[in-house]
Design an enzyme around this catalytic site. Structure first.
Site, short mmCIF file in Angstrom:
data_model
loop_
_atom_site.label_atom_id
_atom_site.label_comp_id
_atom_site.label_asym_id
_atom_site.label_seq_id
_atom_site.Cartn_x
_atom_site.Cartn_y
_atom_site.Cartn_z
N GLU A 11 0.80 -1.22 0.00
CA GLU A 11 0.00 0.00 0.00
C GLU A 11 0.84 1.27 0.00
O GLU A 11 0.30 2.35 -0.22
CB GLU A 11 -0.95 -0.02 1.21
CG GLU A 11 -1.98 -1.13 1.13
CD GLU A 11 -2.80 -1.31 2.40
OE1 GLU A 11 -3.87 -1.92 2.31
OE2 GLU A 11 -2.36 -0.84 3.47
N GLY A 77 -12.50 -3.90 2.43
CA GLY A 77 -13.53 -4.82 1.98
C GLY A 77 -14.85 -4.09 1.82
O GLY A 77 -15.23 -3.29 2.67
N ILE A 151 -12.47 -9.22 7.81
CA ILE A 151 -13.84 -9.68 7.62
C ILE A 151 -13.88 -10.60 6.40
O ILE A 151 -13.80 -10.14 5.26
CB ILE A 151 -14.81 -8.49 7.46
CG1 ILE A 151 -14.67 -7.55 8.67
CG2 ILE A 151 -16.24 -8.99 7.31
CD1 ILE A 151 -14.85 -8.21 10.03
N MET A 172 -8.97 -2.07 8.82
CA MET A 172 -8.42 -2.31 10.14
C MET A 172 -7.62 -1.16 10.76
O MET A 172 -7.08 -1.33 11.85
CB MET A 172 -7.55 -3.58 10.11
CG MET A 172 -8.30 -4.83 9.71
SD MET A 172 -7.28 -6.33 9.58
CE MET A 172 -6.78 -6.56 11.28
N ASP A 196 -11.74 -6.65 -1.86
CA ASP A 196 -12.56 -7.85 -1.68
C ASP A 196 -13.96 -7.41 -1.27
O ASP A 196 -14.21 -6.23 -0.99
CB ASP A 196 -11.95 -8.77 -0.62
CG ASP A 196 -11.85 -8.11 0.75
OD1 ASP A 196 -12.85 -8.15 1.49
OD2 ASP A 196 -10.79 -7.53 1.06
#
Length: 228
Positions: A11, A77, A151, A172, A196
């Site tokens: 990232e 996500g 998740i 997170m 995702d």
């Protein structure tokens, strides 16, 4: 000086490679990369995954480099059905999904004596909207929720969406970064690319699309820095 924080190597690597006049500075266990990006003074760091790592790195970047604002970049996500892998989401506000002090009269997600929602700086949001419109990014603005869990099941996803119906994506670190910025009165904004769909195939999708998500998020950060 603009602070940029990403959790994982993927990232931050793209932005790091584009820094000019770069100096590496280590503070505690954290490495900071100070240089120029699009002729703007920036300091970039890889915080590590999770809320505590994010808060530590944010505190250090503020105390050591005194940035005028902080951008959190990375992947997330999707919780909202309108989002697909590769789409961008910009934070209107961020909330913890794994905090519960409701026994003491606080709202679900609210740290005692803290606001429930940490809102992105409005001027930064306007700048991002300008970038989105100019570059035609497939991006939306909405709520991002954070917690110390990846998740990866439909049940987890549905539980978070039921408890936080406005949430569009989950990750997170963002809310810990935002809370730290709130405490230090530093403006912030979060840019996340969907890696995702926070479902039973999330782990496979995350591994497959993390690189593409990093490219998308890094691209919008570069474009944003140009107009700041």
């Amino acid at each position: 000086m603009i602070g940029i924080i990403g959790a994982m190597e993927e990232e931050v690597a793209i932005l790091k490679d584009k820094l000019t006049d770069m100096n590496e500075i280590s503070v505690a266990h954290v490495k900071f990369y100070r240089g120029k990006l699009n002729s703007k003074e920036v300091v970039l760091t890889q915080s590590g995954i999770g809320k505590v790592n994010a808060a530590i790195s944010t505190t250090l970047i503020i105390e050591k480099f005194n940035p005028k604002l902080i951008i959190n970049t990375g992947s997330a996500g999707a919780l909202d059905e309108s989002l697909s892998v590769g789409d961008m989401l910009i934070s209107n506000d961020v909330v913890y999904h794994d905090v519960d002090a409701t026994a003491f009269g606080y709202k679900l997600g609210q740290i005692p004596q803290m606001p429930l929602e940490f809102k992105s700086d409005q001027e930064l949001l306007k700048s991002v909207e300008t970038v989105i419109n100019k570059k035609n990014y497939n991006a939306k603005i909405g709520q991002i929720v954070s917690g110390d869990s990846f998740i990866g099941s439909v049940d987890q996803r549905l539980t978070i969406k039921r408890q936080f119906p406005e949430a569009m994506a989950v990750e997170m670190e963002a809310t810990a970064i935002a809370q730290t910025c709130h405490q230090f009165h530093v403006p912030f904004i979060v840019t996340r690319a969907v890696s995702d769909l926070a479902n039973g195939k999330a782990d496979i999708s995350f591994e497959e699309f993390l690189g593409e998500a990093a490219k998308s998020s890094s691209s919008i950060v570069e474009s944003l820095i140009k107009v700041l």
